[in-house]
Scaffold this motif. Sequence first.
Motif, PDB file in Angstrom:
ATOM      1  N   GLY A  12       1.193  -1.039  -0.436  1.00 27.20           N
ATOM      2  CA  GLY A  12       0.259  -0.038   0.051  1.00 27.20           C
ATOM      3  C   GLY A  12       1.442   0.874   0.247  1.00 27.20           C
ATOM      4  O   GLY A  12       0.409   2.849  -1.255  1.00 27.20           O
ATOM      5  N   ILE A  13       1.888   1.244   0.842  1.00 27.92           N
ATOM      6  CA  ILE A  13       2.783   2.167   1.132  1.00 27.92           C
ATOM      7  C   ILE A  13       3.697   3.021  -0.147  1.00 27.92           C
ATOM      8  O   ILE A  13       3.581   3.583  -1.342  1.00 27.92           O
ATOM      9  CB  ILE A  13       4.025   1.779   2.047  1.00 27.92           C
ATOM     10  CG1 ILE A  13       3.119   2.855   3.225  1.00 27.92           C
ATOM     11  CG2 ILE A  13       4.706   2.983   1.802  1.00 27.92           C
ATOM     12  CD1 ILE A  13       3.051   3.633   3.850  1.00 27.92           C
ATOM     13  N   THR A  14       3.797   1.908  -0.878  1.00 30.21           N
ATOM     14  CA  THR A  14       4.567   1.399  -1.897  1.00 30.21           C
ATOM     15  C   THR A  14       3.662   1.612  -3.615  1.00 30.21           C
ATOM     16  O   THR A  14       3.711   2.774  -4.483  1.00 30.21           O
ATOM     17  CB  THR A  14       5.551  -0.048  -2.932  1.00 30.21           C
ATOM     18  OG1 THR A  14       5.513  -0.751  -1.370  1.00 30.21           O
ATOM     19  CG2 THR A  14       5.982   0.019  -4.085  1.00 30.21           C
ATOM     20  N   PHE A  15       2.928   1.314  -3.710  1.00 29.61           N
ATOM     21  CA  PHE A  15       1.369   2.255  -4.647  1.00 29.61           C
ATOM     22  C   PHE A  15       1.122   3.681  -4.066  1.00 29.61           C
ATOM     23  O   PHE A  15       0.672   4.361  -5.206  1.00 29.61           O
ATOM     24  CB  PHE A  15       0.372   1.300  -4.674  1.00 29.61           C
ATOM     25  CG  PHE A  15       0.705  -0.395  -5.677  1.00 29.61           C
ATOM     26  CD1 PHE A  15       1.188  -0.002  -6.747  1.00 29.61           C
ATOM     27  CD2 PHE A  15       0.996  -1.462  -4.951  1.00 29.61           C
ATOM     28  CE1 PHE A  15       1.624  -1.143  -7.355  1.00 29.61           C
ATOM     29  CE2 PHE A  15       1.471  -2.980  -6.040  1.00 29.61           C
ATOM     30  CZ  PHE A  15       1.708  -2.610  -6.799  1.00 29.61           C
ATOM     31  N   SER A  16       1.285   4.122  -3.175  1.00 30.33           N
ATOM     32  CA  SER A  16       1.020   5.478  -2.633  1.00 30.33           C
ATOM     33  C   SER A  16       2.135   6.438  -3.259  1.00 30.33           C
ATOM     34  O   SER A  16       1.503   7.074  -3.368  1.00 30.33           O
ATOM     35  CB  SER A  16       0.843   5.410  -1.333  1.00 30.33           C
ATOM     36  OG  SER A  16       0.080   6.662  -0.761  1.00 30.33           O
ATOM     37  N   ALA A  17       2.771   5.548  -2.415  1.00 26.71           N
ATOM     38  CA  ALA A  17       4.331   6.739  -3.664  1.00 26.71           C
ATOM     39  C   ALA A  17       4.716   6.729  -4.278  1.00 26.71           C
ATOM     40  O   ALA A  17       4.793   7.331  -5.721  1.00 26.71           O
ATOM     41  CB  ALA A  17       5.754   5.682  -2.737  1.00 26.71           C
ATOM     42  N   LEU A  18       4.294   5.943  -6.077  1.00 24.24           N
ATOM     43  CA  LEU A  18       4.067   5.492  -7.396  1.00 24.24           C
ATOM     44  C   LEU A  18       2.563   6.495  -7.794  1.00 24.24           C
ATOM     45  O   LEU A  18       2.524   7.361  -8.528  1.00 24.24           O
ATOM     46  CB  LEU A  18       3.818   4.244  -7.669  1.00 24.24           C
ATOM     47  CG  LEU A  18       4.945   3.111  -7.616  1.00 24.24           C
ATOM     48  CD1 LEU A  18       4.324   1.708  -8.259  1.00 24.24           C
ATOM     49  CD2 LEU A  18       5.934   3.751  -8.686  1.00 24.24           C
ATOM     50  N   TRP A  19       1.717   6.350  -7.037  1.00 24.27           N
ATOM     51  CA  TRP A  19       0.190   6.739  -7.793  1.00 24.27           C
ATOM     52  C   TRP A  19       0.417   8.886  -7.453  1.00 24.27           C
ATOM     53  O   TRP A  19       0.054   8.948  -7.974  1.00 24.27           O
ATOM     54  CB  TRP A  19      -0.841   6.933  -6.636  1.00 24.27           C
ATOM     55  CG  TRP A  19      -1.950   7.025  -6.941  1.00 24.27           C
ATOM     56  CD1 TRP A  19      -3.211   7.687  -6.707  1.00 24.27           C
ATOM     57  CD2 TRP A  19      -2.666   7.219  -8.666  1.00 24.27           C
ATOM     58  NE1 TRP A  19      -3.770   8.552  -7.179  1.00 24.27           N
ATOM     59  CE2 TRP A  19      -3.542   8.290  -8.394  1.00 24.27           C
ATOM     60  CE3 TRP A  19      -2.445   6.338  -9.868  1.00 24.27           C
ATOM     61  CZ2 TRP A  19      -4.922   8.247  -9.575  1.00 24.27           C
ATOM     62  CZ3 TRP A  19      -3.824   6.691 -10.280  1.00 24.27           C
ATOM     63  CH2 TRP A  19      -3.996   7.684 -10.639  1.00 24.27           C
ATOM     64  N   GLN A  20       0.964   9.215  -6.304  1.00 26.40           N
ATOM     65  CA  GLN A  20       1.102  10.332  -5.759  1.00 26.40           C
ATOM     66  C   GLN A  20       2.004  11.465  -6.945  1.00 26.40           C
ATOM     67  O   GLN A  20       1.355  12.310  -7.250  1.00 26.40           O
ATOM     68  CB  GLN A  20       1.565  10.686  -4.300  1.00 26.40           C
ATOM     69  CG  GLN A  20       0.414  10.480  -3.209  1.00 26.40           C
ATOM     70  CD  GLN A  20       1.452  10.507  -2.402  1.00 26.40           C
ATOM     71  OE1 GLN A  20       2.700  11.101  -1.721  1.00 26.40           O
ATOM     72  NE2 GLN A  20       0.653  10.857  -0.756  1.00 26.40           N
ATOM     73  N   PRO A  21       3.071  11.062  -7.136  1.00 23.06           N
ATOM     74  CA  PRO A  21       3.619  11.136  -8.132  1.00 23.06           C
ATOM     75  C   PRO A  21       3.052  11.598 -10.001  1.00 23.06           C
ATOM     76  O   PRO A  21       3.513  12.848  -9.870  1.00 23.06           O
ATOM     77  CB  PRO A  21       5.316  10.847  -8.167  1.00 23.06           C
ATOM     78  CG  PRO A  21       5.428  10.295  -7.136  1.00 23.06           C
ATOM     79  CD  PRO A  21       4.114   9.662  -6.850  1.00 23.06           C
ATOM     80  N   ILE A  22       2.968   9.863  -9.995  1.00 22.81           N
ATOM     81  CA  ILE A  22       1.671  10.566 -11.630  1.00 22.81           C
ATOM     82  C   ILE A  22       0.796  11.472 -11.261  1.00 22.81           C
ATOM     83  O   ILE A  22       1.000  12.035 -12.378  1.00 22.81           O
ATOM     84  CB  ILE A  22       1.591   8.862 -11.597  1.00 22.81           C
ATOM     85  CG1 ILE A  22       2.752   8.035 -11.776  1.00 22.81           C
ATOM     86  CG2 ILE A  22       0.469   8.499 -12.411  1.00 22.81           C
ATOM     87  CD1 ILE A  22       2.245   6.862 -12.068  1.00 22.81           C
ATOM     88  N   SER A  23      -0.646  11.760 -10.237  1.00 20.15           N
ATOM     89  CA  SER A  23      -1.180  12.071 -10.278  1.00 20.15           C
ATOM     90  C   SER A  23      -0.586  13.175  -9.965  1.00 20.15           C
ATOM     91  O   SER A  23      -1.339  14.666 -10.568  1.00 20.15           O
ATOM     92  CB  SER A  23      -2.318  12.080  -9.049  1.00 20.15           C
ATOM     93  OG  SER A  23      -1.254  12.244  -7.739  1.00 20.15           O
TER      94      SER A  23
END
Length: 178
Positions: free
Chosen positions: A93-104
């Motif tokens: 969950g932390i890793t996908f959050s770390a990926l999603w925030q910069p993309i958005s």
Amino acid sequence: MDKGKAVIGSLGRRWAVDFSDNSTSRDILDPPGFSRASLDQDDSSLSRQKKDAESNWKAQKAWEVAQAPFKNLLMMGFMMWMAGSTVHLFSIGITFSALWQPISALQSVGKMFEPYKDSKVELLGPKLLFMALNLGGLALGVWKLNAMGLLPTHTSDWVSSLPPALEVEYSGGGLNFG
């Protein structure tokens, strides 16, 4: 009625000032630090100073917005370090959050800097810094995926998609490829 004289009526003490006095205020000295010249400035210089101050404020705020992902980058890096490199729900969950925030954030660069658009404000530098920091956050997320072993980086990760190898048969005296 004289200036500054009290008028005593039936309601008690009231103070009144007579504004009908026609004396000029030029006979009264200006207080220390006050200059009438500052009042006589033309409006164009005041409006230009206001516009310059507003442009400086917009440029400063644009740089603050551009540097904001750095704080998020440090916080996300610490959270990923605390999550460890084992594959479990929290670390994923932390890793996908770390990926999603910069993309958005990268998708909304124009919206982030829209309030600071001005003909006198250069937004290229803040936008580039904003994008670089978000790409750094994205790289941090990809690194974490690799550390958890969720990225296919070895041949064994995609061996099932490779074509089957040639079958080799041994028949007595020679090798037959078939």
